[in-house]
Motif scaffolding. Structure first.
Motif, mmCIF file in Angstrom:
data_model
loop_
_atom_site.group_PDB
_atom_site.id
_atom_site.type_symbol
_atom_site.label_atom_id
_atom_site.label_comp_id
_atom_site.label_asym_id
_atom_site.label_seq_id
_atom_site.Cartn_x
_atom_site.Cartn_y
_atom_site.Cartn_z
ATOM 1 N N LYS A 114 19.110 15.035 7.842
ATOM 2 C CA LYS A 114 17.680 15.184 8.171
ATOM 3 C C LYS A 114 16.808 14.479 7.122
ATOM 4 C CE LYS A 114 18.302 19.276 10.845
ATOM 5 N NZ LYS A 114 17.522 20.048 11.735
ATOM 6 N N LYS A 115 17.198 13.236 6.837
ATOM 7 C CA LYS A 115 16.521 12.493 5.784
ATOM 8 C C LYS A 115 16.267 11.052 6.240
ATOM 9 C CE LYS A 115 18.397 11.260 1.522
ATOM 10 N NZ LYS A 115 19.103 11.605 0.292
ATOM 11 N N ILE A 116 15.107 10.543 5.841
ATOM 12 C CA ILE A 116 14.738 9.153 6.115
ATOM 13 C C ILE A 116 14.295 8.507 4.810
ATOM 14 C CG2 ILE A 116 13.124 7.622 7.307
ATOM 15 C CD1 ILE A 116 12.742 9.775 9.380
ATOM 16 N N ILE A 117 14.813 7.326 4.553
ATOM 17 C CA ILE A 117 14.357 6.531 3.406
ATOM 18 C C ILE A 117 13.967 5.164 3.968
ATOM 19 C CG2 ILE A 117 14.956 5.492 1.203
ATOM 20 C CD1 ILE A 117 17.149 7.692 0.961
ATOM 21 N N LEU A 118 12.679 4.857 3.892
ATOM 22 C CA LEU A 118 12.187 3.585 4.412
ATOM 23 C C LEU A 118 11.830 2.642 3.271
ATOM 24 C CD1 LEU A 118 9.831 4.755 7.303
ATOM 25 C CD2 LEU A 118 12.246 4.120 7.409
ATOM 26 N N SER A 119 11.837 1.381 3.571
ATOM 27 C CA SER A 119 11.460 0.343 2.610
ATOM 28 C C SER A 119 10.060 0.608 2.071
ATOM 29 C CB SER A 119 11.483 -1.018 3.314
ATOM 30 O OG SER A 119 10.771 -1.976 2.574
ATOM 31 N N ARG A 120 9.831 0.210 0.832
ATOM 32 C CA ARG A 120 8.513 0.343 0.222
ATOM 33 C C ARG A 120 7.457 -0.470 0.964
ATOM 34 N NH1 ARG A 120 10.193 -0.117 -6.085
ATOM 35 N NH2 ARG A 120 11.131 1.942 -6.241
ATOM 36 N N LEU A 121 7.895 -1.475 1.708
ATOM 37 C CA LEU A 121 6.925 -2.269 2.472
ATOM 38 C C LEU A 121 6.109 -1.383 3.404
ATOM 39 C CD1 LEU A 121 8.944 -5.465 3.494
ATOM 40 C CD2 LEU A 121 7.284 -5.209 1.653
ATOM 41 N N PHE A 122 6.712 -0.343 3.948
ATOM 42 C CA PHE A 122 5.995 0.552 4.854
ATOM 43 C C PHE A 122 4.908 1.329 4.117
ATOM 44 C CE2 PHE A 122 9.915 -0.142 7.277
ATOM 45 C CZ PHE A 122 9.367 -0.515 8.499
ATOM 46 N N LYS A 123 5.141 1.616 2.850
ATOM 47 C CA LYS A 123 4.123 2.311 2.057
ATOM 48 C C LYS A 123 3.029 1.338 1.616
ATOM 49 C CE LYS A 123 3.445 5.304 -1.871
ATOM 50 N NZ LYS A 123 3.691 6.700 -1.954
ATOM 51 N N TRP A 124 3.446 0.178 1.103
ATOM 52 C CA TRP A 124 2.484 -0.802 0.609
ATOM 53 C C TRP A 124 1.532 -1.284 1.702
ATOM 54 C CZ3 TRP A 124 6.817 -4.153 -1.955
ATOM 55 C CH2 TRP A 124 7.268 -3.516 -3.116
ATOM 56 N N TYR A 125 2.054 -1.442 2.907
ATOM 57 C CA TYR A 125 1.255 -1.984 4.005
ATOM 58 C C TYR A 125 0.970 -0.942 5.086
ATOM 59 C CZ TYR A 125 2.572 -6.438 1.900
ATOM 60 O OH TYR A 125 2.758 -7.478 1.039
#
Length: 172
Positions: A114-125
């Protein structure tokens, strides 16, 4: 992308692009300067920041652009072996985005944990996704920007089990 390559080669071999002072603000990409008889265009040189933020993202307002631009780092989208061209652009952007969203080295969805780790690009943009992806009105657990990113991300995933997992919202 050619500007990123040009700067990396000019400072070769960089341990990381972060070690290159003013990497994103160096004037590196030329436009204009045509030598035709009817037109004597003035040559203008732009930085990578000016091209990406001052033109591509602000004028075209298409979040898929993020996944077409190489940042010169391991976490950035893969540098394609072909140029992005007008007649093929929409398809090329779609494929680059789909490839990035499904790349397990950049984005991890662990259904069992039950975990998701997304690229920092999703946070930056993250704000770029609000225009076209909005938020899920029935869900108040995440802020609108997070919901827009998750909605966008789910659209490009190839694994139906992961898409369903995202829609259920039982993750951290």
């Amino acid at each position: 992308n050619a500007g990123v390559i040009k700067l990396v080669l000019a400072h070769y071999p960089p341990k990381t692009i972060m070690n290159i002072p003013g990497f994103w603000d160096q004037q590196v990409v030329e436009f204009g300067g045509g030598q035709s008889v009817s037109s004597q265009e003035e040559k203008t040189i732009y930085s990578l920041n000016q091209i990406e933020n001052g033109y591509l993202r602000s004028v075209f307002r298409d979040e898929k652009i993020i996944f077409a631009l190489s940042k010169g780092s391991r976490g950035s989208p893969r540098l394609r072996q072909e140029a992005y061209t007008g007649p093929h652009l929409e398809g090329q952007l779609y494929l680059a985005t789909r490839e990035f969203a499904n790349d397990q080295t950049k984005n991890q969805i662990e259904v069992g944990k039950k975990k998701i780790i997304l690229s920092r690009l999703f946070k930056w943009y993250g704000g770029d996704f609000l225009i076209n992806w909005g938020d899920f009105p029935e869900e108040n657990r995440w802020d609108p920007q997070e919901m827009a990113v998750l909605s966008f991300f789910a659209h490009y995933l190839e694994d139906p089990q992961k898409v369903q997992f995202l829609k259920e919202g039982t993750y951290k």
